[in-house]
Design an enzyme around this catalytic site. Structure first.
Site, PDB file in Angstrom:
ATOM      1  N   ASP A 243      -3.367  -7.701   3.507  1.00  0.00           N
ATOM      2  CA  ASP A 243      -3.681  -8.924   2.790  1.00  0.00           C
ATOM      3  C   ASP A 243      -3.325  -8.804   1.312  1.00  0.00           C
ATOM      4  OD1 ASP A 243      -4.665 -10.162   5.069  1.00  0.00           O
ATOM      5  OD2 ASP A 243      -6.714  -9.434   4.746  1.00  0.00           O
TER       6      ASP A 243
ATOM      7  N   TYR B 277      -7.218   3.881   7.211  1.00  0.00           N
ATOM      8  CA  TYR B 277      -7.423   3.207   5.929  1.00  0.00           C
ATOM      9  C   TYR B 277      -8.383   4.008   5.067  1.00  0.00           C
ATOM     10  CZ  TYR B 277      -5.171  -1.224   7.228  1.00  0.00           C
ATOM     11  OH  TYR B 277      -4.255  -2.185   7.578  1.00  0.00           O
TER      12      TYR B 277
END
Length: 255
Positions: free
Chosen positions: A52, A111
């Site tokens: 994003d 992540y």
């Protein structure tokens, strides 16, 4: 036809995410324009996933095709790095078999989310300034519940075209960084949903603030309702850190 994997990294603050979109700068578009210039033919890339707006990548992969094998990878990489700007770094080009797919062949993704307990003039755009009193032991108790979770609907972005919210998390833990009180949340799974990591971190922070119990965290998982979970955390502290493939070594040299 020859297919290549490109390994790259980027800082997300100046991009509206990975995916090409009209009237907005994206990582994908920037690389495609540079690659098309260097190869002197229109060349599209397929990324391992979508990040994003504002999210960073320490390691991202994308694949593309050429009519003939590429010679002198080092020279091509140098030319690409000149064109893509300071926020993107092209690291490797790896020749792969024609059916290799950067998105569908990935076996795991990792992540990192970085939390710093004090104000930093150097890292404020690359981390989240956390309260100094977060209870990381309690947050890790809650994070361990993710290893036994399969449905992550409570942490999924609403109104997406995702067909399933099933993910398999194999690691989820807050780790101290140095001696400053900084921590990093590391989570590995076979796949991730849009906004999933930032929603998980936001809910764990509620546990760390003692506004939510570990049992309450489990109840949020069981509800399968995004509205019951915590807020989505700021994107600048999130990094796509690693992606694994069955046919690529983490130390593969540039061919």
């Amino acid at each position: 036809m020859q297919r290549y994997f490109m390994q790259l990294a980027y800082r997300g603050s100046n991009f509206h995410g990975w995916q090409r979109q009209p009237n907005a700068s994206s990582v994908q578009q920037t690389i495609e324009e540079a690659l098309s210039t260097v190869l002197r033919t229109q060349t599209a890339i397929v990324g391992a996933g979508r990040t994003d707006t504002g999210v960073n990548a320490q390691t991202m992969y994308a694949h593309f095709d050429t009519q003939q094998p590429l010679e002198n990878h080092d020279a091509i990489i140098r030319s690409l790095n000149t064109l893509v700007g300071r926020e993107i770094a092209i690291r490797k080009l790896i020749a792969v078999h024609p059916d290799a797919h950067a998105r569908f062949d990935a076996t795991s993704r990792t992540y990192h989310y970085y939390a710093l307990p004090s104000k930093s003039p150097f890292f404020h755009q690359l981390s989240w300034q956390s309260p100094p009193t977060l209870d990381y032991d309690r947050m890790n108790q809650a994070a361990r519940l993710l290893l036994d979770t399969d449905d992550f609907t409570s942490f999924a972005k609403l109104h997406t075209d995702t067909k399933t919210n099933i993910c398999r998390v194999t690691h989820a833990c807050w780790h101290p960084v140095g001696t400053t009180g900084a921590h990093v949340f590391i989570i590995t799974a076979d796949r991730f949903l849009r906004n999933m990591v930032r929603a998980v971190v936001g809910t764990l922070v509620e546990v760390g603030r003692h506004k939510l119990t570990v049992e309450g965290f489990q109840q949020i998982i069981d509800k399968r309702d995004r509205c019951s979970a915590g807020t989505s955390m700021p994107p600048q502290a999130l990094y796509l850190w690693d992606i694994t493939y069955p046919y690529i070594s983490p130390t593969s040299p540039t061919d």
